[in-house]
Design an enzyme around this catalytic site. Structure first.
Site, short mmCIF file in Angstrom:
data_model
loop_
_atom_site.label_atom_id
_atom_site.label_comp_id
_atom_site.label_asym_id
_atom_site.label_seq_id
_atom_site.Cartn_x
_atom_site.Cartn_y
_atom_site.Cartn_z
N CYS A 130 53.30 36.42 34.74
CA CYS A 130 54.49 36.98 34.08
C CYS A 130 54.77 36.33 32.72
O CYS A 130 55.57 36.84 31.94
CB CYS A 130 55.70 36.84 34.98
SG CYS A 130 55.41 37.51 36.63
N HIS A 267 61.77 37.90 30.83
CA HIS A 267 60.92 38.54 31.84
C HIS A 267 61.81 39.21 32.88
O HIS A 267 62.80 38.64 33.33
CB HIS A 267 60.02 37.48 32.48
CG HIS A 267 59.32 37.98 33.71
ND1 HIS A 267 58.67 39.18 33.73
CD2 HIS A 267 59.20 37.45 34.96
CE1 HIS A 267 58.16 39.36 34.94
NE2 HIS A 267 58.47 38.34 35.71
N ASN A 298 59.63 44.70 38.61
CA ASN A 298 59.00 43.55 37.95
C ASN A 298 57.54 43.93 37.67
O ASN A 298 56.76 44.07 38.61
CB ASN A 298 59.11 42.34 38.88
CG ASN A 298 58.41 41.10 38.35
OD1 ASN A 298 57.53 41.19 37.50
ND2 ASN A 298 58.79 39.95 38.87
C1 LIG Z 1 62.85 37.63 47.02
C2 LIG Z 1 64.36 37.40 47.06
C3 LIG Z 1 65.11 38.61 46.54
C4 LIG Z 1 64.75 37.15 48.51
O1 LIG Z 1 66.12 36.87 48.57
P1 LIG Z 1 66.63 35.60 49.37
O2 LIG Z 1 68.08 35.64 49.34
O3 LIG Z 1 65.95 34.40 48.84
O4 LIG Z 1 66.07 35.96 50.81
P2 LIG Z 1 65.70 34.99 52.00
O5 LIG Z 1 64.21 35.07 52.17
O6 LIG Z 1 66.31 33.64 51.86
O7 LIG Z 1 66.41 35.71 53.16
C5 LIG Z 1 67.84 35.85 53.22
C6 LIG Z 1 68.19 36.86 54.27
O8 LIG Z 1 67.76 38.18 53.81
C7 LIG Z 1 66.84 38.72 54.76
N1 LIG Z 1 65.79 39.42 54.00
C8 LIG Z 1 64.72 38.89 53.38
N2 LIG Z 1 64.02 39.85 52.77
C9 LIG Z 1 64.67 41.00 53.02
C10 LIG Z 1 64.45 42.32 52.63
N3 LIG Z 1 63.41 42.69 51.89
N4 LIG Z 1 65.34 43.25 53.06
C11 LIG Z 1 66.40 42.92 53.79
N5 LIG Z 1 66.66 41.68 54.18
C12 LIG Z 1 65.81 40.73 53.79
C13 LIG Z 1 66.30 37.56 55.53
O9 LIG Z 1 65.89 37.97 56.82
C14 LIG Z 1 67.48 36.64 55.60
O10 LIG Z 1 68.36 37.09 56.60
P3 LIG Z 1 69.24 36.05 57.46
O11 LIG Z 1 70.16 35.41 56.47
O12 LIG Z 1 69.91 36.92 58.42
O13 LIG Z 1 68.25 35.11 58.04
C15 LIG Z 1 64.74 36.16 46.22
O14 LIG Z 1 64.27 34.98 46.81
C16 LIG Z 1 64.25 36.24 44.83
O15 LIG Z 1 64.67 37.07 44.07
N6 LIG Z 1 63.35 35.30 44.43
C17 LIG Z 1 62.79 35.28 43.14
C18 LIG Z 1 61.78 36.35 43.08
C19 LIG Z 1 61.33 36.62 41.70
O16 LIG Z 1 62.09 36.82 40.82
N7 LIG Z 1 60.04 36.63 41.56
C20 LIG Z 1 59.42 36.95 40.37
C21 LIG Z 1 59.17 35.74 39.62
S1 LIG Z 1 58.01 36.12 38.40
#
Ligand SMILES: CC(C)(COP(=O)(O)OP(=O)(O)OC[C@H]1O[C@@H](n2cnc3c(N)ncnc32)[C@H](O)[C@@H]1OP(=O)(O)O)[C@@H](O)C(=O)NCCC(=O)NCCS
Length: 342
Positions: A130, A267, A298
């Site tokens: 990215c 980004h 993304n």
């Molecule tokens: C990927 C992302 C959106 C996930 O969100 P998060 O809040 O970290 O999610 P978590 O994995 O901690 O999970 C939180 C809750 O959401 C749930 N969950 C995870 N993925 C899910 C999805 N796709 N749909 C619905 N629920 C989801 C989990 O089960 C968890 O539930 P719980 O609280 O009941 O246990 C987030 O981590 C993120 O944006 N990270 C950066 C990603 C990014 O920008 N990448 C590109 C970089 S170049």
């Protein structure tokens, strides 16, 4: 004659380039097929609401099965060349930033150069995920001022739909396909500020291919397709805490204050990361911010030039204005610079 190596040795002529470099034109390509959140949610037990709230993504584009990284790059490049008013034959080097060209070799850039009619321009790909586009801008600017090319085409392109596991809850909804391109050439005034860049390979596994090609070859029964995997939370924290200072340094090195910006084009990783960076940078409300992620997802290396193209086309940012760019992602790697918009 005496040279640094002693007497009687011929001196090498020093390279001479343009005094300064700038972006002369931008182009973008978005595949036709719009993929809504609703189309993805069943396989990952998610919802349109959750995806919008956690990522800001409403829809993304997926390329057609027979549409290649090079095809998408070609369309974006032709637009950028036209905007720059330049024939492909004037291009001295083609740099393609991508992690989804499906041939280990040759580079997407070589094939693209041929398809554009830019042969025999130098051509190579860079793998900085990215952050790839901002790496390309840094290289191209230095090439123009260093004298190794008069005009350089820099493309960010990804077909991430080929490398996304649509059953992976952590990534299935994030990625999209597309291409963005810029032409960089000589300028009378500085148009590309100093680049602040770096990497942190200790976190190499935060975003990566699930497995290597060798493992897929040797253990085909137990190895899944090497789609991208991501540790969402560490990546989120790294982006929010570590990238705002990098953006701040790019402003300082360019001698530009946040309030002087005409656009902030980070980004398009996640809308919440963008919002956190705005706060950390204390970006004044009058500076327009790229939010192309809502409809594009993304697109990794393509996200910044695609967002730039949209902001200029929709009149959200002015031609000739100052924009702060920052790319960050797998590696982990990052690069930021202030540029003059074409
Ligand atoms: C990927 C992302 C959106 C996930 O969100 P998060 O809040 O970290 O999610 P978590 O994995 O901690 O999970 C939180 C809750 O959401 C749930 N969950 C995870 N993925 C899910 C999805 N796709 N749909 C619905 N629920 C989801 C989990 O089960 C968890 O539930 P719980 O609280 O009941 O246990 C987030 O981590 C993120 O944006 N990270 C950066 C990603 C990014 O920008 N990448 C590109 C970089 S170049």
């Amino acid at each position: 004659m005496t040279t640094a190596d002693g007497p009687n040795r011929a001196a090498i002529s020093p390279p001479s380039g343009a005094r300064y470099a700038r972006i002369l034109g931008v182009g973008g390509y978005r595949p036709e097929r719009v993929v809504t959140n609703d189309e993805l949610v069943d396989r990952i037990n998610s919802s349109d609401e959750w995806i919008r709230e956690r990522s800001g993504i409403v829809s993304r584009r997926f390329a057609a099965p027979d549409e290649t990284v090079v095809d998408m790059a070609e369309t974006a490049s032709r637009q950028a060349l036209e905007a720059a008013g330049l024939d492909a034959s004037r291009i001295g080097a083609v740099i393609v930033a991508t992690v989804t060209h499906p041939y280990q070799t040759p580079s997407a850039a070589s094939i693209l150069t041929h398809q554009l009619g830019a042969t025999p321009a130098a051509a190579f790909d860079i793998s900085a995920a990215c952050a790839g586009f901002c790496h390309g801008v840094a290289l191209a600017g230095d090439m123009v001022t260093g004298g190794s090319a008069e005009y350089v085409l820099v493309v960010g392109v990804e077909k991430l739909s080929d490398f996304t596991d649509l059953d992976d809850r952590g990534t299935a909804f994030i990625f999209g396909d597309g291409a963005g391109a810029v032409v960089i050439g000589p300028s009378d005034v500085p148009g590309i500020g100093p680049t602040v860049w770096g990497s942190d390979g200790e976190q190499w596994d935060a975003i990566r291919s699930r497995d290597s090609w060798i493992k897929l070859r040797d253990e085909p029964e137990t190895t899944k397709w090497p789609a991208l995997t991501m540790k969402g939370q560490p990546v989120f924290r790294w982006a929010v805490w570590q990238m705002a200072p990098v953006a701040q340094q790019a402003l300082e090195k360019a001698g530009v204050a946040a309030e002087d910006l005409d656009a902030f084009i980070p980004h398009q990783a996640n809308m919440r990361i963008i919002d956190s960076m705005i706060k950390a940078l204390k970006l004044p409300a009058h500076v327009p911010v790229a939010r192309d992620i809502a409809e594009t997802g993304n697109t990794s290396a393509a996200s910044i030039p695609l967002a730039m193209e949209r902001m200029l086309r929709e009149g959200e940012a002015p031609h000739g204005g100052l924009a702060l760019l920052i790319g960050f992602g797998a590696g982990l790697s990052y690069a930021a610079q202030v540029v003059t918009l074409p």
